[in-house]
Motif scaffolding. Structure first.
Motif, PDB file in Angstrom:
ATOM      1  N   TRP A 119      19.333  23.762  57.333  1.00 18.91           N
ATOM      2  CA  TRP A 119      18.317  24.524  56.622  1.00 18.91           C
ATOM      3  C   TRP A 119      18.951  25.586  55.710  1.00 18.91           C
ATOM      4  CZ3 TRP A 119      19.462  24.795  61.789  1.00 18.91           C
ATOM      5  CH2 TRP A 119      19.812  26.031  62.317  1.00 18.91           C
ATOM      6  N   ALA A 120      20.032  25.217  55.062  1.00 18.85           N
ATOM      7  CA  ALA A 120      20.792  26.163  54.244  1.00 18.85           C
ATOM      8  C   ALA A 120      19.949  26.791  53.139  1.00 18.85           C
ATOM      9  CB  ALA A 120      22.015  25.468  53.637  1.00 18.85           C
ATOM     10  N   ALA A 121      19.070  26.022  52.516  1.00 22.51           N
ATOM     11  CA  ALA A 121      18.288  26.538  51.394  1.00 22.51           C
ATOM     12  C   ALA A 121      17.316  27.626  51.831  1.00 22.51           C
ATOM     13  CB  ALA A 121      17.535  25.396  50.718  1.00 22.51           C
ATOM     14  N   ALA A 122      16.899  27.582  53.088  1.00 21.07           N
ATOM     15  CA  ALA A 122      15.936  28.569  53.594  1.00 21.07           C
ATOM     16  C   ALA A 122      16.583  29.488  54.623  1.00 21.07           C
ATOM     17  CB  ALA A 122      14.729  27.855  54.207  1.00 21.07           C
ATOM     18  N   PHE A 123      17.905  29.592  54.604  1.00 27.47           N
ATOM     19  CA  PHE A 123      18.586  30.330  55.661  1.00 27.47           C
ATOM     20  C   PHE A 123      18.265  31.823  55.632  1.00 27.47           C
ATOM     21  CE2 PHE A 123      22.296  32.403  57.636  1.00 27.47           C
ATOM     22  CZ  PHE A 123      22.240  31.789  58.875  1.00 27.47           C
ATOM     23  N   SER A 124      18.075  32.406  54.457  1.00 26.90           N
ATOM     24  CA  SER A 124      17.736  33.830  54.390  1.00 26.90           C
ATOM     25  C   SER A 124      16.390  34.096  55.055  1.00 26.90           C
ATOM     26  CB  SER A 124      17.726  34.310  52.935  1.00 26.90           C
ATOM     27  OG  SER A 124      19.044  34.333  52.422  1.00 26.90           O
ATOM     28  N   SER A 125      15.450  33.170  54.881  1.00 27.48           N
ATOM     29  CA  SER A 125      14.155  33.310  55.566  1.00 27.48           C
ATOM     30  C   SER A 125      14.331  33.198  57.072  1.00 27.48           C
ATOM     31  CB  SER A 125      13.183  32.241  55.064  1.00 27.48           C
ATOM     32  OG  SER A 125      12.913  32.401  53.694  1.00 27.48           O
ATOM     33  N   PHE A 126      15.191  32.281  57.492  1.00 27.73           N
ATOM     34  CA  PHE A 126      15.510  32.159  58.920  1.00 27.73           C
ATOM     35  C   PHE A 126      16.058  33.480  59.447  1.00 27.73           C
ATOM     36  CE2 PHE A 126      19.106  31.657  61.843  1.00 27.73           C
ATOM     37  CZ  PHE A 126      18.496  31.079  62.941  1.00 27.73           C
ATOM     38  N   GLY A 127      16.946  34.117  58.664  1.00 21.90           N
ATOM     39  CA  GLY A 127      17.535  35.386  59.090  1.00 21.90           C
ATOM     40  C   GLY A 127      16.498  36.468  59.277  1.00 21.90           C
ATOM     41  N   CYS A 128      15.515  36.507  58.378  1.00 19.60           N
ATOM     42  CA  CYS A 128      14.455  37.516  58.496  1.00 19.60           C
ATOM     43  C   CYS A 128      13.625  37.306  59.753  1.00 19.60           C
ATOM     44  CB  CYS A 128      13.553  37.480  57.260  1.00 19.60           C
ATOM     45  SG  CYS A 128      14.387  37.952  55.734  1.00 19.60           S
ATOM     46  N   ALA A 129      13.530  36.058  60.198  1.00 20.27           N
ATOM     47  CA  ALA A 129      12.760  35.764  61.409  1.00 20.27           C
ATOM     48  C   ALA A 129      13.590  35.951  62.676  1.00 20.27           C
ATOM     49  CB  ALA A 129      12.233  34.324  61.351  1.00 20.27           C
ATOM     50  N   ALA A 130      14.900  36.208  62.504  1.00 18.98           N
ATOM     51  CA  ALA A 130      15.794  36.264  63.661  1.00 18.98           C
ATOM     52  C   ALA A 130      16.184  37.681  64.041  1.00 18.98           C
ATOM     53  CB  ALA A 130      17.053  35.442  63.373  1.00 18.98           C
ATOM     54  N   VAL A 131      15.460  38.679  63.553  1.00 19.13           N
ATOM     55  CA  VAL A 131      15.786  40.068  63.867  1.00 19.13           C
ATOM     56  C   VAL A 131      14.604  40.748  64.537  1.00 19.13           C
ATOM     57  CG1 VAL A 131      17.490  40.335  62.040  1.00 19.13           C
ATOM     58  CG2 VAL A 131      15.099  40.810  61.554  1.00 19.13           C
ATOM     59  N   ASP A 132      14.927  41.818  65.257  1.00 19.45           N
ATOM     60  CA  ASP A 132      13.889  42.590  65.927  1.00 19.45           C
ATOM     61  C   ASP A 132      13.221  43.542  64.948  1.00 19.45           C
ATOM     62  OD1 ASP A 132      14.373  41.506  68.470  1.00 19.45           O
ATOM     63  OD2 ASP A 132      16.055  42.879  68.787  1.00 19.45           O
ATOM     64  N   ILE A 133      12.045  44.030  65.340  1.00 21.39           N
ATOM     65  CA  ILE A 133      11.443  45.149  64.622  1.00 21.39           C
ATOM     66  C   ILE A 133      12.368  46.347  64.806  1.00 21.39           C
ATOM     67  CG2 ILE A 133       9.485  46.736  64.549  1.00 21.39           C
ATOM     68  CD1 ILE A 133       7.748  44.409  65.528  1.00 21.39           C
ATOM     69  N   SER A 134      12.717  47.001  63.721  1.00 22.17           N
ATOM     70  CA  SER A 134      13.742  48.041  63.809  1.00 22.17           C
ATOM     71  C   SER A 134      13.441  49.192  62.866  1.00 22.17           C
ATOM     72  CB  SER A 134      15.115  47.441  63.477  1.00 22.17           C
ATOM     73  OG  SER A 134      16.110  48.432  63.442  1.00 22.17           O
ATOM     74  N   HIS A 135      13.581  50.401  63.367  1.00 21.24           N
ATOM     75  CA  HIS A 135      13.509  51.620  62.564  1.00 21.24           C
ATOM     76  C   HIS A 135      14.859  52.317  62.645  1.00 21.24           C
ATOM     77  CE1 HIS A 135       8.858  52.252  62.566  1.00 21.24           C
ATOM     78  NE2 HIS A 135       9.206  51.025  62.271  1.00 21.24           N
ATOM     79  N   ARG A 136      15.277  52.877  61.541  1.00 22.63           N
ATOM     80  CA  ARG A 136      16.574  53.549  61.490  1.00 22.63           C
ATOM     81  C   ARG A 136      16.355  54.952  60.928  1.00 22.63           C
ATOM     82  NH1 ARG A 136      21.830  51.451  61.100  1.00 22.63           N
ATOM     83  NH2 ARG A 136      23.343  52.862  60.192  1.00 22.63           N
ATOM     84  N   TYR A 137      16.937  55.936  61.591  1.00 21.23           N
ATOM     85  CA  TYR A 137      16.759  57.330  61.182  1.00 21.23           C
ATOM     86  C   TYR A 137      18.134  57.981  61.021  1.00 21.23           C
ATOM     87  CZ  TYR A 137      12.092  56.290  62.885  1.00 21.23           C
ATOM     88  OH  TYR A 137      10.871  55.703  63.095  1.00 21.23           O
ATOM     89  N   GLN A 138      18.191  58.946  60.133  1.00 21.29           N
ATOM     90  CA  GLN A 138      19.460  59.621  59.875  1.00 21.29           C
ATOM     91  C   GLN A 138      19.210  61.047  59.430  1.00 21.29           C
ATOM     92  OE1 GLN A 138      22.139  57.383  57.341  1.00 21.29           O
ATOM     93  NE2 GLN A 138      23.256  59.244  56.774  1.00 21.29           N
ATOM     94  N   LYS A 139      20.084  61.951  59.829  1.00 21.61           N
ATOM     95  CA  LYS A 139      19.982  63.351  59.426  1.00 21.61           C
ATOM     96  C   LYS A 139      21.374  63.965  59.435  1.00 21.61           C
ATOM     97  CE  LYS A 139      17.645  67.713  60.605  1.00 21.61           C
ATOM     98  NZ  LYS A 139      17.094  67.943  59.256  1.00 21.61           N
ATOM     99  N   SER A 140      21.631  64.800  58.435  1.00 17.79           N
ATOM    100  CA  SER A 140      22.951  65.421  58.322  1.00 17.79           C
ATOM    101  C   SER A 140      23.101  66.599  59.283  1.00 17.79           C
ATOM    102  CB  SER A 140      23.189  65.895  56.888  1.00 17.79           C
ATOM    103  OG  SER A 140      23.315  64.799  56.017  1.00 17.79           O
ATOM    104  N   THR A 141      24.332  66.832  59.679  1.00 15.46           N
ATOM    105  CA  THR A 141      24.669  67.964  60.528  1.00 15.46           C
ATOM    106  C   THR A 141      26.068  68.435  60.117  1.00 15.46           C
ATOM    107  OG1 THR A 141      24.859  68.686  62.832  1.00 15.46           O
ATOM    108  CG2 THR A 141      25.629  66.472  62.330  1.00 15.46           C
ATOM    109  N   GLY A 142      26.764  69.184  60.957  1.00 14.01           N
ATOM    110  CA  GLY A 142      28.104  69.641  60.610  1.00 14.01           C
ATOM    111  C   GLY A 142      28.915  69.939  61.864  1.00 14.01           C
ATOM    112  N   VAL A 143      29.509  68.889  62.434  1.00 15.84           N
ATOM    113  CA  VAL A 143      30.235  69.017  63.698  1.00 15.84           C
ATOM    114  C   VAL A 143      31.733  68.882  63.435  1.00 15.84           C
ATOM    115  CG1 VAL A 143      30.613  68.018  65.985  1.00 15.84           C
ATOM    116  CG2 VAL A 143      28.299  68.102  65.016  1.00 15.84           C
ATOM    117  N   LEU A 144      32.514  69.838  63.904  1.00 10.49           N
ATOM    118  CA  LEU A 144      33.973  69.810  63.798  1.00 10.49           C
ATOM    119  C   LEU A 144      34.573  69.881  65.195  1.00 10.49           C
ATOM    120  CD1 LEU A 144      34.461  72.359  60.858  1.00 10.49           C
ATOM    121  CD2 LEU A 144      34.331  69.864  60.709  1.00 10.49           C
ATOM    122  N   ILE A 145      35.413  68.916  65.508  1.00 11.16           N
ATOM    123  CA  ILE A 145      36.102  68.894  66.799  1.00 11.16           C
ATOM    124  C   ILE A 145      37.602  68.942  66.515  1.00 11.16           C
ATOM    125  CG2 ILE A 145      36.410  67.683  68.984  1.00 11.16           C
ATOM    126  CD1 ILE A 145      33.549  68.498  68.528  1.00 11.16           C
TER     127      ILE A 145
END
Length: 524
Positions: A333-359
């Motif tokens: 199913w190479a021609a439709a593989f990108s569609s397959f990929g979209c169906a093969a992932v979980d519902i996902s939310h991604r969050y990001q915020k800047s900070t300033g940590v020095l170790i």
């Protein structure tokens, strides 16, 4: 207030607000929104106001501003179109909310508040599909190669995960939008083939025939030959079995265009020219793969390659020739593989915020704990509250959510960091910080090399993140037992003349759907 009055007076559609340090302290942006609301109330006109600290609370005001602008200008108007599609689906009996792929590789409801994160998600479906295959097959390193009609996209799956960049550049503009890394060039079967009148050399693209009018062989009005027309007259494509026989290609028309517009101009045989085009575009794609790996310090010998896209399997032998991959594969199913990929992932939310940590190197236990409890834990807690609110607004089950805190860690003084899934949910002790740093050291060694590690420089964490996923039903892949090496008789479809290496060969043709697990076919 004067600025808000002027904007409302100009009948703007939306107001985007971005102040320098709002990612640390949003008070001024919130006040701007309040003033805008007061002005709109006086003028009896309401327009949406978008604040950068709510959409992209990340340092770097230019990329943050661009992200807010693209959200206001493109993403929100686009959401209205998505709602129309959802309503149309529901009118036809579809019972579920419409979902959309985000640039970082997740899938979410179209009500997702930061919809601008979907702006660059078009080509990444294939990466998601290869990641799923990597998990199912237990093969961690893949080169993902996607060839269509206009472009050739290359991405990497490394240690089972795709590479990600937190800022993306488009038309010289920087956006704070986490995006899976894909390198693209103009190389597709729809690209025009012409002869440069000055140098008298073959030129492929950059223009493309697209789907309409398509290649000359579509017989829909285009008269400029394409890469696909060259493959057709060489015998690589069967004119009677295109799209499973649903569409008949005009081979004679393609040959006439290649001969008159290209071959006769150079005084060469049209089949010889067609093979030159085939080899030229394969060479361009092969060098693109090589560059995509070597520029990151990786070797093909450590990777397998998966070929997909409508044209990928047709060219894969050519564009992998001479590259020492562990293995080369494609799928039915190479021609439709990108569609397959979209169906093969979980519902996902991604969050990001800047900070300033020095170790610092050999930091005290008190310092490690203080950095964690003051600079890191409150950020993760804020992102978790934001995620809970988003899940509630979208009707997603929070009780099923899986939370993965993330830290973006680098050695002191470095310009780039690595995304490190935190092995601990919070930093409440020096041992917790040590576990996070150890996870970074391990990832750094696998990404670059052990000799590149430099703990004496100390560590910097300028950004924190949170991934929240909810599992959903995915395509099921079944493992089948190997059968005999000889393909079944029904897989044999006959023979066809194919022009390769400057002469015609009698090639054996097989039906891929009829080939069984374990079948071996010797190509000559």
């Amino acid at each position: 207030s004067r600025s808000n009055q002027q904007l409302i007076k100009r009948v703007v559609d939306a107001i985007a607000v971005c102040l320098w340090y709002s990612y640390l302290n949003p008070a001024h942006e919130l006040r701007v929104a309040e003033i805008a609301g007061e002005v709109m109330k006086k003028r009896d006109r309401q327009v949406p106001v978008y604040l950068s600290h709510q959409l992209a609370p990340i340092m770097g005001e230019l990329a943050r501003l661009n992200s807010v602008v693209v959200h206001a200008y493109a993403a929100e108007p686009g959401r209205e179109q998505l709602f129309k599609i959802e309503r149309k689906l529901q009118d036809n009996g579809y019972k579920y909310p419409l979902q959309i792929v985000l640039s970082h590789g997740g899938v979410t409801n179209i009500r997702y508040p930061r919809l601008h994160e979907a702006c660059f998600s078009g080509p990444i479906g294939g990466l998601l599909g290869v990641r799923y295959l990597a998990q199912e097959l237990g093969i961690e390193n893949w080169v993902c190669s996607d060839m269509g009609g206009t472009s050739f996209d290359v991405g990497l799956i490394m240690l089972g995960e795709p590479l990600i960049q937190r800022e993306v550049v488009l038309t010289r503009r920087l956006f704070n939008i986490p995006t899976l890394v894909i390198d693209s060039i103009g190389a597709g079967t729809g690209m025009y083939v012409t002869i440069d009148p000055v140098t008298r050399r073959i030129t492929i693209g950059p223009e493309s025939a697209g789907a309409e009018p398509g290649p000359v062989s579509y017989d829909m009005g285009n008269e400029v030959p394409t890469v696909m027309d060259c493959c057709l007259i060489m015998g690589i494509l069967n004119p009677d079995n295109y799209l499973g026989g649903k569409f008949k290609l005009n081979k004679e028309l393609a040959l006439k265009a290649i001969k008159e517009k290209c071959a006769d101009v150079l005084g060469v045989d049209p089949y010889y020219l067609a093979e030159g085009v085939y080899r030229l575009i394969n060479s361009s794609m092969r060098e693109h793969i090589r560059t995509s790996l070597l520029i990151k310090g990786f070797s093909p010998a450590d990777y397998c390659l998966l070929s997909y896209g409508g044209a990928g399997p047709m060219h894969v032998a050519g564009y992998t020739e001479g590259l020492p991959f562990k293995g080369v594969a494609t799928i039915p199913w190479a021609a439709a593989f990108s569609s397959f990929g979209c169906a093969a992932v979980d519902i996902s939310h991604r969050y990001q915020k800047s900070t300033g940590v020095l170790i610092p190197y050999e930091a005290t236990d008190d310092w490690k704990t203080t950095m964690g409890q003051i600079m890191m834990n409150p950020v993760w807690e804020e992102l978790e509250r934001l995620a809970m609110a988003d899940f509630a607004a979208e009707g997603l089950p929070w009780e099923q959510a899986r939370l993965q805190p993330i830290a973006y860690v680098r050695y002191g003084g470095q310009m780039e960091d690595l995304e490190v899934p935190s092995p601990v949910a919070r930093i409440n002790s020096p041992q917790d910080m040590d576990k996070l740093i150890a996870a970074f050291e391990d990832r750094y060694e696998k990404t670059y090399a052990g000799v590149a590690k430099y703990p004496r420089a100390g560590y910097m964490i300028m950004d924190l993140g949170l991934n929240v996923t909810v599992p959903k039903v995915k395509p099921k892949l079944t493992k089948q037992p190997l059968e005999g090496k000889k393909p079944p008789q029904k897989a044999f479809k006959g023979e066809r003349e194919v022009y390769i290496d400057g002469r015609w060969h009698r090639a054996t043709i097989y039906d891929m759907d009829a080939i069984r697990p374990g079948s071996e076919i010797n190509g000559t």
